[in-house]
Design a protein around this motif. Structure first.
Motif, mmCIF file in Angstrom:
data_model
loop_
_atom_site.group_PDB
_atom_site.id
_atom_site.type_symbol
_atom_site.label_atom_id
_atom_site.label_comp_id
_atom_site.label_asym_id
_atom_site.label_seq_id
_atom_site.Cartn_x
_atom_site.Cartn_y
_atom_site.Cartn_z
ATOM 1 N N MET A 268 0.793 -1.229 0.198
ATOM 2 C CA MET A 268 0.031 -0.087 0.141
ATOM 3 C C MET A 268 1.110 1.369 0.009
ATOM 4 O O MET A 268 1.941 1.288 0.713
ATOM 5 N N THR B 24 -5.624 6.885 1.598
ATOM 6 C CA THR B 24 -4.216 7.018 0.613
ATOM 7 C C THR B 24 -3.495 8.092 1.131
ATOM 8 O O THR B 24 -2.581 8.138 0.835
ATOM 9 N N SER C 110 4.059 3.368 12.669
ATOM 10 C CA SER C 110 4.694 1.492 12.899
ATOM 11 C C SER C 110 4.000 1.532 13.803
ATOM 12 O O SER C 110 3.461 0.051 14.041
ATOM 13 N N TYR D 185 -0.007 1.276 12.558
ATOM 14 C CA TYR D 185 -0.185 0.218 12.139
ATOM 15 C C TYR D 185 -0.143 -1.231 12.576
ATOM 16 O O TYR D 185 -0.390 -2.308 11.758
ATOM 17 N N LEU E 126 2.826 -2.466 12.976
ATOM 18 C CA LEU E 126 3.678 -3.677 11.469
ATOM 19 C C LEU E 126 5.002 -3.117 12.558
ATOM 20 O O LEU E 126 5.326 -1.839 13.123
ATOM 21 N N ARG F 234 9.362 -2.996 7.337
ATOM 22 C CA ARG F 234 8.357 -2.637 6.636
ATOM 23 C C ARG F 234 7.130 -1.531 6.619
ATOM 24 O O ARG F 234 6.554 -1.264 5.700
ATOM 25 N N ILE F 235 8.405 -0.399 6.181
ATOM 26 C CA ILE F 235 7.724 1.312 6.304
ATOM 27 C C ILE F 235 9.109 1.126 5.696
ATOM 28 O O ILE F 235 9.979 1.675 6.197
ATOM 29 N N GLU G 68 5.560 3.410 1.235
ATOM 30 C CA GLU G 68 5.221 2.110 1.326
ATOM 31 C C GLU G 68 4.721 1.563 2.482
ATOM 32 O O GLU G 68 5.996 1.229 2.753
ATOM 33 N N ILE G 69 3.867 0.831 2.575
ATOM 34 C CA ILE G 69 3.598 0.170 4.263
ATOM 35 C C ILE G 69 3.732 -1.622 3.526
ATOM 36 O O ILE G 69 2.759 -1.757 2.295
ATOM 37 N N ILE G 70 4.628 -1.920 3.498
ATOM 38 C CA ILE G 70 3.915 -3.998 3.408
ATOM 39 C C ILE G 70 3.246 -5.013 4.106
ATOM 40 O O ILE G 70 4.060 -4.530 5.289
ATOM 41 N N GLU G 71 2.231 -5.302 3.621
ATOM 42 C CA GLU G 71 1.221 -5.432 4.540
ATOM 43 C C GLU G 71 2.083 -7.559 4.358
ATOM 44 O O GLU G 71 2.443 -7.844 3.656
ATOM 45 N N TYR G 72 1.513 -8.505 5.800
ATOM 46 C CA TYR G 72 1.912 -9.721 5.695
ATOM 47 C C TYR G 72 1.088 -10.522 4.525
ATOM 48 O O TYR G 72 0.259 -10.213 4.253
#
Length: 74
Positions: A1, A22, A46, A49, A51, A55-56, A70-74
């Protein structure tokens, strides 16, 4: 995302305001010097969210108040 974030450094209180799905406005305590505001932004996102910081990623705007993150989700 991917998120468009407008950062307000050197604020008294840290908070996150959702403008659109967004787009966020984020206030951080750290100054905009030597990347302190960027690290404060990553820390705040962090915890928001739930996370890990790894992941950010800041994709654009490392030296600007407007950033693409960019946030990398599982």
């Amino acid at each position: 995302m991917k998120l468009l974030i407008r950062v307000k450094p050197n604020s008294r209180k840290e908070k996150i305001e959702k403008i659109k799905d967004t787009e966020l406005r984020v206030w951080v305590n750290q100054r905009a010097h030597d990347g302190l505001a960027n690290s404060g932004l990553v820390e705040l996102l962090s915890s928001y969210y739930g996370l890990p910081k790894s992941r950010i990623n800041i994709l654009k705007g490392r030296t600007s108040k407007t950033k693409v993150v960019e946030i990398i989700e599982y």
